[in-house]
Design a protein around this motif. Structure first.
Motif, PDB file in Angstrom:
ATOM      1  N   LEU A   6      16.909  -2.327   0.364  1.00 53.88           N
ATOM      2  CA  LEU A   6      16.523  -1.681   1.318  1.00 53.88           C
ATOM      3  C   LEU A   6      15.450  -0.226   2.000  1.00 53.88           C
ATOM      4  O   LEU A   6      15.101   0.411   2.008  1.00 53.88           O
ATOM      5  N   VAL A   7      17.074   0.501   2.294  1.00 48.38           N
ATOM      6  CA  VAL A   7      17.575   1.888   2.827  1.00 48.38           C
ATOM      7  C   VAL A   7      16.413   2.553   1.515  1.00 48.38           C
ATOM      8  O   VAL A   7      15.723   3.447   1.765  1.00 48.38           O
ATOM      9  N   LEU A   8      17.153   2.223   0.397  1.00 45.81           N
ATOM     10  CA  LEU A   8      16.909   3.321  -0.340  1.00 45.81           C
ATOM     11  C   LEU A   8      15.369   3.123  -1.174  1.00 45.81           C
ATOM     12  O   LEU A   8      14.776   3.666  -0.807  1.00 45.81           O
ATOM     13  N   MET A   9      14.505   1.954  -1.152  1.00 42.57           N
ATOM     14  CA  MET A   9      13.370   1.410  -1.725  1.00 42.57           C
ATOM     15  C   MET A   9      12.379   2.106  -0.137  1.00 42.57           C
ATOM     16  O   MET A   9      11.631   2.140  -0.145  1.00 42.57           O
ATOM     17  N   TYR A  24       1.188   4.134   2.917  1.00 44.19           N
ATOM     18  CA  TYR A  24       1.010   3.427   4.305  1.00 44.19           C
ATOM     19  C   TYR A  24       1.607   2.648   5.049  1.00 44.19           C
ATOM     20  O   TYR A  24       2.248   4.025   5.340  1.00 44.19           O
ATOM     21  N   LEU A  25       1.283   2.674   6.002  1.00 44.70           N
ATOM     22  CA  LEU A  25       1.494   2.589   7.158  1.00 44.70           C
ATOM     23  C   LEU A  25       2.311   2.188   7.346  1.00 44.70           C
ATOM     24  O   LEU A  25       2.236   0.281   7.622  1.00 44.70           O
ATOM     25  N   ALA A  26       3.235   2.582   8.029  1.00 46.56           N
ATOM     26  CA  ALA A  26       5.082   1.541   8.871  1.00 46.56           C
ATOM     27  C   ALA A  26       4.702   0.711   9.802  1.00 46.56           C
ATOM     28  O   ALA A  26       4.563  -0.529   9.130  1.00 46.56           O
ATOM     29  N   SER A  27       3.336   1.041  11.168  1.00 51.65           N
ATOM     30  CA  SER A  27       3.005   0.204  11.548  1.00 51.65           C
ATOM     31  C   SER A  27       2.657  -1.476  10.887  1.00 51.65           C
ATOM     32  O   SER A  27       2.983  -2.617  11.952  1.00 51.65           O
ATOM     33  N   THR A  28       1.853  -1.727   9.870  1.00 49.39           N
ATOM     34  CA  THR A  28       1.502  -2.492   9.514  1.00 49.39           C
ATOM     35  C   THR A  28       2.332  -2.999   8.492  1.00 49.39           C
ATOM     36  O   THR A  28       1.870  -4.529   8.572  1.00 49.39           O
ATOM     37  N   ALA A  29       2.949  -2.196   7.216  1.00 44.66           N
ATOM     38  CA  ALA A  29       4.267  -3.055   7.362  1.00 44.66           C
ATOM     39  C   ALA A  29       5.713  -3.870   8.215  1.00 44.66           C
ATOM     40  O   ALA A  29       5.705  -4.680   7.753  1.00 44.66           O
ATOM     41  N   VAL A  30       4.857  -3.428   9.195  1.00 45.50           N
ATOM     42  CA  VAL A  30       6.329  -4.499  10.486  1.00 45.50           C
ATOM     43  C   VAL A  30       5.494  -5.325  10.726  1.00 45.50           C
ATOM     44  O   VAL A  30       6.461  -6.089  10.732  1.00 45.50           O
ATOM     45  N   PHE A  31       4.236  -5.193  10.285  1.00 43.29           N
ATOM     46  CA  PHE A  31       3.618  -6.805  11.452  1.00 43.29           C
ATOM     47  C   PHE A  31       3.390  -7.675  10.376  1.00 43.29           C
ATOM     48  O   PHE A  31       4.339  -8.892  10.392  1.00 43.29           O
ATOM     49  N   MET A 253      -6.490  -1.795   6.445  1.00 42.20           N
ATOM     50  CA  MET A 253      -4.570  -2.822   6.265  1.00 42.20           C
ATOM     51  C   MET A 253      -3.767  -2.313   5.714  1.00 42.20           C
ATOM     52  O   MET A 253      -2.809  -1.939   5.860  1.00 42.20           O
ATOM     53  N   PHE A 254      -4.029  -2.535   4.225  1.00 36.14           N
ATOM     54  CA  PHE A 254      -3.358  -2.493   3.261  1.00 36.14           C
ATOM     55  C   PHE A 254      -3.509  -0.875   2.742  1.00 36.14           C
ATOM     56  O   PHE A 254      -3.250  -0.890   1.049  1.00 36.14           O
ATOM     57  N   GLN A 255      -3.888   0.159   2.948  1.00 32.81           N
ATOM     58  CA  GLN A 255      -4.277   1.342   2.775  1.00 32.81           C
ATOM     59  C   GLN A 255      -2.774   1.910   1.822  1.00 32.81           C
ATOM     60  O   GLN A 255      -2.000   1.659   2.626  1.00 32.81           O
ATOM     61  N   GLY A 256      -2.854   2.580   0.818  1.00 27.53           N
ATOM     62  CA  GLY A 256      -1.370   2.431   0.411  1.00 27.53           C
ATOM     63  C   GLY A 256       0.025   2.254   0.197  1.00 27.53           C
ATOM     64  O   GLY A 256       0.941   2.697  -0.519  1.00 27.53           O
ATOM     65  N   TYR A 257      -0.409   0.286  -0.544  1.00 26.26           N
ATOM     66  CA  TYR A 257       0.265  -0.191  -0.535  1.00 26.26           C
ATOM     67  C   TYR A 257       0.589  -0.203  -2.158  1.00 26.26           C
ATOM     68  O   TYR A 257      -0.415  -0.263  -2.432  1.00 26.26           O
ATOM     69  N   SER A 258       1.484  -0.442  -2.370  1.00 28.33           N
ATOM     70  CA  SER A 258       2.169  -0.328  -3.571  1.00 28.33           C
ATOM     71  C   SER A 258       2.515  -1.549  -4.068  1.00 28.33           C
ATOM     72  O   SER A 258       2.992  -2.321  -2.812  1.00 28.33           O
ATOM     73  N   ALA A 259       3.130  -1.825  -5.308  1.00 29.86           N
ATOM     74  CA  ALA A 259       4.355  -3.165  -5.860  1.00 29.86           C
ATOM     75  C   ALA A 259       5.597  -1.856  -4.164  1.00 29.86           C
ATOM     76  O   ALA A 259       6.244  -3.447  -3.742  1.00 29.86           O
ATOM     77  N   ILE A 260       5.976  -1.029  -4.635  1.00 30.24           N
ATOM     78  CA  ILE A 260       7.237  -0.909  -3.888  1.00 30.24           C
ATOM     79  C   ILE A 260       6.633  -1.508  -1.891  1.00 30.24           C
ATOM     80  O   ILE A 260       8.586  -1.610  -1.585  1.00 30.24           O
ATOM     81  N   TRP A 262       5.701  -3.404  -1.113  1.00 34.07           N
ATOM     82  CA  TRP A 262       5.616  -4.836  -1.093  1.00 34.07           C
ATOM     83  C   TRP A 262       6.965  -5.377  -1.131  1.00 34.07           C
ATOM     84  O   TRP A 262       7.145  -6.587  -0.435  1.00 34.07           O
ATOM     85  N   CYS A 263       8.066  -4.729  -1.998  1.00 30.67           N
ATOM     86  CA  CYS A 263       9.254  -4.865  -2.126  1.00 30.67           C
ATOM     87  C   CYS A 263       9.925  -5.177  -1.010  1.00 30.67           C
ATOM     88  O   CYS A 263      10.904  -5.301  -0.167  1.00 30.67           O
ATOM     89  N   VAL A 264       9.557  -3.781  -0.174  1.00 33.66           N
ATOM     90  CA  VAL A 264      10.173  -3.482   0.721  1.00 33.66           C
ATOM     91  C   VAL A 264       9.968  -4.071   2.431  1.00 33.66           C
ATOM     92  O   VAL A 264      11.105  -5.094   2.797  1.00 33.66           O
ATOM     93  N   ILE A 265       8.519  -4.761   2.225  1.00 35.96           N
ATOM     94  CA  ILE A 265       8.295  -5.966   3.309  1.00 35.96           C
ATOM     95  C   ILE A 265       8.861  -6.709   3.460  1.00 35.96           C
ATOM     96  O   ILE A 265       9.063  -7.473   4.637  1.00 35.96           O
ATOM     97  N   THR A 266       8.836  -7.175   1.770  1.00 33.01           N
ATOM     98  CA  THR A 266       9.126  -8.911   1.911  1.00 33.01           C
ATOM     99  C   THR A 266      10.719  -8.842   1.792  1.00 33.01           C
ATOM    100  O   THR A 266      12.113  -9.812   2.196  1.00 33.01           O
ATOM    101  N   ASN A 267      12.207  -7.538   1.417  1.00 28.62           N
ATOM    102  CA  ASN A 267      13.454  -7.575   2.102  1.00 28.62           C
ATOM    103  C   ASN A 267      13.629  -7.582   3.127  1.00 28.62           C
ATOM    104  O   ASN A 267      14.588  -7.842   2.916  1.00 28.62           O
ATOM    105  N   GLN A 268      12.899  -7.191   3.349  1.00 30.82           N
ATOM    106  CA  GLN A 268      12.995  -6.740   5.153  1.00 30.82           C
ATOM    107  C   GLN A 268      12.919  -8.021   5.874  1.00 30.82           C
ATOM    108  O   GLN A 268      13.720  -8.242   6.940  1.00 30.82           O
TER     109      GLN A 268
END
Ligand code: C5P
Length: 344
Positions: A6-9, A24-31, A253-260, A262-268
């Motif tokens: 998670l940290v590295l990703m 990507y916007l971190a606030s949307t990732a946390v939400f 909301m999803f500007q800048g989202y990439s596969a990685i 989504w991996c970070v978000i799911t992992n978190q």
């Protein structure tokens, strides 16, 4: 494993921004992570009851009908929302190695809050083993972040030479890569990064122990508790998105989202639920040991599967973590006879 990956990703996702790609916007990732947690908890509740009407009934009785219980969760969920946002700030402003070393302080903050809030008694031997654990996991983590070399060149100042809080805060802002001639230059502010990581350590210890107290102090189902936590967490992270409202309005909301991303978000999200399970069946201090051992085990597995070459510091760190674990699990050393109080 989850933590290291998670940290590295997370860091990779924050510093490797292509020339035309918005951050990507971190606030949307946390939400979004909170929403994934809510859906997963509801799914597990439905699986456990094997009945949709019964699940709806539980939600109606224990969630909608118990607003006070949700209010109780405002403290840990608010802290977790803050902490989850701060992690993005920290990783946007610190080298991964510095982050890993300072983030281990949460082992000690958790121990302090366990003593203060949960009335746990820790002997000197246990404190020593916790310090060793911190040292060992730091050594191990340094290998993980030391190779391969960070692909980006990092700059600690913004272009005009001033440290710019907004441009380096990470949350709610794009990292300032576009203003540079070289697109791989990303502005960083280590003081902000350090402040973010230290606040996260305190928040992690306090919120973890608060949640443990609630979880173990009642008969409520763990998944119901997680739903209550998730509802207030979603509320907080939704409010945090207001900081980015202009950007969300312009770029979505999803500007800048990439596969990685989504991996970070799911992992978190899934990592968070794993934390809840460990706290329910063990405790927050043991969670620190479990996390550290899992990092080592994943390193060992990588030796066989990914030709990972453990450095001396990884091996030394592994030894120290194992020593710390054994020391923590051992009954406390007998008090030498000459200092034992004499019976009259
Ligand atoms: O580093 P630490 O163990 O404090 O991280 C806790 C993480 O687990 C946070 O991201 C928090 O949102 C998540 N969590 C969760 N559900 C819980 C407890 C923690 O999602 N019941």
């Amino acid at each position: 494993m989850t933590l290291t990956v998670l940290v590295l990703m997370m860091r990779y996702s924050r510093v490797s921004v292509g020339p035309d790609q918005p951050m990507y916007l971190a606030s949307t990732a946390v939400f979004i992570a909170e929403i994934i947690k809510l859906c997963t908890c509801t799914g597990i509740l439905a699986y456990n009851t094997q009945s949709i009407p019964r699940t709806i009934d539980i939600i109606r009785r224990e969630i909608i009908g118990q607003p006070r219980e949700i209010l109780k969760m405002l403290i840990p969920s608010g802290l977790y929302a803050l902490q989850n946002n701060l992690l993005y700030i920290a990783l946007s402003n610190l080298e991964a190695a510095t982050f890993q070393v300072t983030y281990q302080l949460k082992i000690l903050s958790t121990a302090v809050f366990s003593v203060v809030m949960l009335n746990r008694r820790l002997t000197k031997q246990k404190w020593l083993s916790l310090c060793l654990l911190m040292l060992g996991v730091t050594l191990v983590q340094l290998q993980n972040v030391g190779t391969p070399k960070s692909p980006v060149v990092l700059d600690t100042k913004s272009d005009d030479g001033d440290s710019d809080f907004l441009n380096s805060s990470g949350v709610g802002d794009e990292l300032d890569s576009s203003s540079s001639e070289d697109d791989s230059l990303v502005s960083q502010n280590p003081i902000i990064g350090l402040f973010a990581v230290l606040t996260s350590c305190i928040s992690s210890g306090f919120a973890g122990c608060y949640f443990e107290k609630i979880l173990k102090g009642s008969e409520s189902d763990m998944w119901v508790r997680n739903l209550q936590l998730g509802i207030s967490g979603s509320l907080f992270s939704f409010l945090a998105m207001f900081y980015d409202r202009q950007k969300i309005y312009e770029g979505g909301m999803f500007q800048g989202y990439s596969a990685i991303t989504w991996c970070v978000i799911t992992n978190q999200a899934l990592g968070g639920l794993l934390v809840a399970i460990v706290v329910k069946y063990a405790d927050n201090i043991l969670k620190g040991f479990a996390t550290s051992l899992s990092i080592i085990i994943s390193g060992m597995i990588s030796v066989y599967f990914f030709d990972f070459e453990p450095s001396i510091q990884f091996q030394l760190g592994t030894l120290v973590v194992i020593l710390a674990t054994v020391l923590y699990g051992r009954p406390d050393a007998a008090i030498p006879r000459f200092i034992r109080p004499q019976k009259k």
